[in-house]
Scaffold this active site. Structure first.
Site, PDB file in Angstrom:
ATOM      1  N   GLU A 434       0.822  -1.219   0.000  1.00  0.00           N
ATOM      2  CA  GLU A 434       0.000   0.000   0.000  1.00  0.00           C
ATOM      3  C   GLU A 434       0.857   1.271   0.000  1.00  0.00           C
ATOM      4  O   GLU A 434       0.599   2.215   0.748  1.00  0.00           O
ATOM      5  CB  GLU A 434      -0.950  -0.011   1.204  1.00  0.00           C
ATOM      6  CG  GLU A 434      -1.923  -1.181   1.177  1.00  0.00           C
ATOM      7  CD  GLU A 434      -2.857  -1.223   2.376  1.00  0.00           C
ATOM      8  OE1 GLU A 434      -2.735  -0.349   3.262  1.00  0.00           O
ATOM      9  OE2 GLU A 434      -3.691  -2.136   2.454  1.00  0.00           O
ATOM     10  N   GLU A 510      -3.981  -9.181   0.338  1.00  0.00           N
ATOM     11  CA  GLU A 510      -4.462  -8.915   1.692  1.00  0.00           C
ATOM     12  C   GLU A 510      -5.967  -8.898   1.647  1.00  0.00           C
ATOM     13  O   GLU A 510      -6.571  -8.147   0.869  1.00  0.00           O
ATOM     14  CB  GLU A 510      -3.902  -7.583   2.200  1.00  0.00           C
ATOM     15  CG  GLU A 510      -4.117  -7.329   3.680  1.00  0.00           C
ATOM     16  CD  GLU A 510      -3.309  -6.124   4.143  1.00  0.00           C
ATOM     17  OE1 GLU A 510      -2.096  -6.050   3.847  1.00  0.00           O
ATOM     18  OE2 GLU A 510      -3.908  -5.234   4.795  1.00  0.00           O
TER      19      GLU A 510
END
Length: 823
Positions: A434, A510
């Site tokens: 991220e 994820e």
């Protein structure tokens, strides 16, 4: 198969260690006799510095885990942009509410036997040091390494005393506030090694083994060995490959005059190989002996597995020619009440629980793992996705890794890749998580830079990155650049990405981020996002999530319905210290996560059995929730769920049928769960009977209303420990009634004593808002239970553990510390 997991790796490990022990190189750990102090001391690197008043510690050591907890520690006023926040707010407990910040010093003295500077080479290898490590030997700086998760080494030969004796090693560490988004730990939290070789030797991580061709009939094995201080010399390398039974299955002898830094290459054929997989984690050992002038000058032993990995567009991931989808979890590196200090026994227990759940893969979020974890994944059969960074050149945290990225990223990547590229368990690299850089127009250039390092150092494995900003990554070329696009959540964008990206594959890097508290149930049992309550808990009906995440059933369906999905890595396998979402914004005393399938005490939540029912088809799963002790709810609707691998089940309350439910496609929850939503609570007995596909009874589960709390019940995960001073037993502590039924509403304080050849190590209860200190021999129960951890001493004998609480009969259990006899 379970026997193979436990016995086979020990055998090949012993073979590799015994062959290494015959070598001229020596390696030993610096574990004991360290002195430690918080604070900065200008002369602490000096040999004659007086550290007599410092605390005596054993490495690995995490200075912050002893607390106390405090809201003010690392209080961050920030907006978490990756969660869609715009305005800054107080993030309490974001890094666990523990005092990891500040400066600390470690000092010890070590000897190198038979040391001659002109003939020997001595290096220090740090598996990790948190953080900004400055290493001094005998008053002089040996090396500096800023990233606390990275393993690093430094040559200290010229810094040692001429006789090799009484060398002073000092390490200064500094952790800055706002340098992490979770609890990072502090100190020398991983092992420190001394490696002694001849001048001509194989450098640390200097051997690289691959399996270019793999079949059931034979496999080719390629071994590349770097050598130093042999330029212009003829060397001989004798290399052998050993199987787990100690048989040599391939051998090569090579002679070559060395004129460059190019590694010496050897190729082997192994006939009828045992192929490594999660179901059969078979390991070989490659042993190389290096001769110069016909004298043995070095040797190295490498455990490896023979296996083949492939990605096929539109079809997915293949291991040894067989398609499979990752049934993985993400884990942070802390070990709950033990903190960040690495423990092989604790890691083995974590993996044992995950294995029983049906998990077959681990993503190391968001940093390099401890070597012990990688070795255990090799041995026990877990595929690994290893990831180094949570940020690149653009900050997430004020004092995060972006400060070092430009100068250190390649060095950290190379250390990681060379350290773990021989491990069979590692099947993919991730270059980040991220990262804000993904939304820059030139962000793909940074991704390309990191991916190219992976390809240069290890061409055999694909590369991914955890993407959360899908619009950016799809439109600016970032996602298209990667070998494997990895999406963090955003499950509703999977199909769009599959159609748009050239790889025609997608990894759930994820997933889920469902939140729950063990043994806590909220009514009505309905799907909610960002739900908060006065007790700082989340429901264990597994129906609550964050605004940006989803429930497990959605990820199950993606894996089941689309060939091109590669599977998932659930956030997270275990609860961890820090990130107490949804109580992260001024939600003190919440200070640990609620995402885990297993809580901070290492006790499975209900969700564990939901995943087990889908992932572990070889074992019978039948789990019933909630508990059935609801004084004051008489006559009210109290839904009952069953998690099972069977297609249908019938529910009974005090012998009266509540109907038979079958899994169906009405909703995603109905597809994977059996739910009786209109059950009315009455005290007594709840029973569920599961039926197989043929309609035959396949198992039953009973829960009873608890009576008055009567005594403490203890059960240990292991009743025999190694007397090595490091082994651990996890003891589940339960408050039960006179009939042994769990009392799920009892949260009284329980105290512990440990006598004999062991000691109390820590305890935890899984309550993310509890401020009891882990290292004290007392802890409040949570939902009637907690975990106490006992550590073995260094002598064989009995360990007696006793638990007491006011108003309850005490619990006792005996554990034996005994050397395990080899087969």
């Amino acid at each position: 198969m379970k026997k193979r997991i436990l016995i086979l790796p020990i055998s090949i490990g012993i073979i590799c260690l015994s062959l290494q022990a015959q070598a001229v190189r020596k390696e030993f750990l610096l574990r004991k006799s360290w002195s430690f102090s918080k604070g900065d001391f200008p002369n602490a690197a000096a040999e004659k510095f007086d550290d007599a008043m410092w605390k005596k510690v054993t490495i690995p050591h995490d200075w912050a885990i002893y607390g106390p907890f405090d809201r003010s520690y690392d209080l961050q006023e920030v907006a978490i942009t990756q969660n869609g926040e715009i305005g800054a707010s107080a993030k309490t407990g974001r890094t666990g509410g523990l005092p990891y910040m500040g400066i600390g010093w470690y000092r010890t003295v070590f000897d190198v036997d038979d040391f001659e500077k002109k003939q020997k080479n001595v290096s220090l290898l740090f598996d990790g040091a948190m953080s900004e490590a400055r290493v001094y030997v005998n008053g002089r700086e040996a090396c500096y390494w800023p990233y606390g998760y990275s393993s690093f080494h430094c040559d200290v030969t010229d810094l040692l005393h001429d006789d090799g004796k009484s060398n002073t090693l000092a390490v200064r560490l500094e952790n800055r506030p706002q340098s992490s988004r979770w609890y990072p730990g502090a100190g020398l939290y991983r092992n420190v090694h001394v490696i002694v070789t001849e001048k001509a030797h194989v450098p640390i991580w200097g051997a690289y083994i691959t399996t270019p061709y793999v079949s059931d009939e034979y496999a080719s094995v390629k071994l590349k060995t770097e050598l130093v201080n042999v330029s212009g010399k003829e060397v001989k390398i004798v290399a052998e490959i050993w199987d787990k039974d100690g048989h040599v299955v391939a051998r090569k002898e090579s002679r070559q005059k060395i004129h460059s830094d190019r590694p010496l290459e050897q190729n082997f054929i192994v006939s009828n190989p045992q192929l490594w997989s999660p179901e059969n984690p078979y390991l070989y050992c490659a042993v190389s002996k290096i001769y110069k002038d016909e004298q043995l000058t070095d040797s190295c032993a490498i455990r490896f597995g023979i296996r083949d990995i492939k990605l096929i567009a539109d079809k997915g991931f293949f291991l040894n020619g067989k398609k499979r989808k990752f049934r993985g979890v993400c884990n942070h590196h802390d070990l709950g009440p033990l903190g960040a200090a690495v423990s092989e026994a604790a890691l083995r227990r974590q993996l044992t629980l995950l294995k029983d759940m049906g998990c077959d893969a681990v993503r190391t979020t968001h940093n390099m793992p401890a070597p012990e974890l990688v070795r255990l994944c090799d041995e026990m059969g877990f595929m690994m996705l290893i990831e180094p960074f949570d940020e690149w050149d653009v900050a997430k945290c004020k004092n995060g890794y972006h400060r070092f990225f430009n100068e250190w990223a390649e060095k950290d990547m190379v250390s990681m890749l060379r350290q773990y590229r021989n491990s069979a368990s590692v099947v993919m690299w991730s270059i980040g998580n991220e990262v804000p850089t993904q939304c820059r127009e030139d962000g793909y250039k940074v991704a390309s830079f990191l991916q190219n390092i992976c390809h240069r150092e290890d061409p055999t494995r694909p590369v991914t990155c955890g993407i959360d900003q899908v619009d950016c990554a799809l439109n600016n070329g970032f996602a298209a650049l990667l070998d494997v696009p990895g999406f963090n959540y955003r499950i509703h964008r999977y199909g769009e990405a599959y159609e748009k990206l050239p790889q025609n594959l997608l990894l759930g890097s994820e997933t889920a981020s469902t939140v729950s508290s063990r043994g806590v149930y909220k009514f009505p049992a309905e799907k909610k996002a960002n739900a908060v309550y006065d007790d700082h808990q989340s429901t264990s009906y597994d129906m609550e999530r964050c605004s940006w995440s989803n429930l497990p059933d959605e990820d199950f369906a993606q894996a089941d319905d689309h060939e091109w999905t590669l599977g998932q890595f659930v956030w997270t396998g275990f609860d961890y210290l820090g990130e107490p979402t949804p109580y992260d914004t001024d939600g003190w005393p919440s200070h640990s996560s609620m995402f885990g399938i297993i809580d901070l005490a290492g006790i499975p939540k209900d969700r564990y059995y939901l995943y087990r029912s889908v992932w572990n088809k070889d074992e019978n799963t039948l789990h019933l929730l909630p508990h059935w002790s609801w004084e004051g709810r008489e006559g009210q609707k109290t839904p009952v769920f069953a998690y099972t691998n069977h297609p249908s089940a019938e529910l009974f309350i005090n012998g009266k049928s509540q109907g038979k439910q079958s899994k169906n496609s009405a909703t995603l929850q109905n597809r994977y769960r059996l739910m009786w939503t209109d059950v009315v609570y009455e005290p007594g007995e709840v029973k569920v009977v599961a039926y197989d596909a043929q309609g035959k009874a396949a198992g039953e589960k009973i829960i009873r209303t608890a009576g008055k709390p009567h005594h403490i019940q203890l059960s240990a995960d292991r009743t025999q420990l190694m007397p090595d001073g490091n082994d651990l037993a996890y003891i589940r502590v339960s408050v039960v009634d006179k009939d042994g039924n769990l009392c799920p509403n009892d949260n009284r304080l329980i105290t512990f004593t440990v006598a004999g050849e062991g000691r109390f190590k820590a305890s935890a209860n899984g309550n993310p808002a509890c401020l009891d200190l882990f290292h004290l021999p007392q802890m409040h129960a949570f939902s009637g239970e907690l975990t106490a951890i006992v550590q073995s001493g260094e002598k064989a004998g009995k360990i007696l553990v006793e638990a007491k609480a006011k108003g309850l009969g005490k619990g006792q259990i005996q554990i034996l510390a005994k050397q395990i006899e080899e087969n």
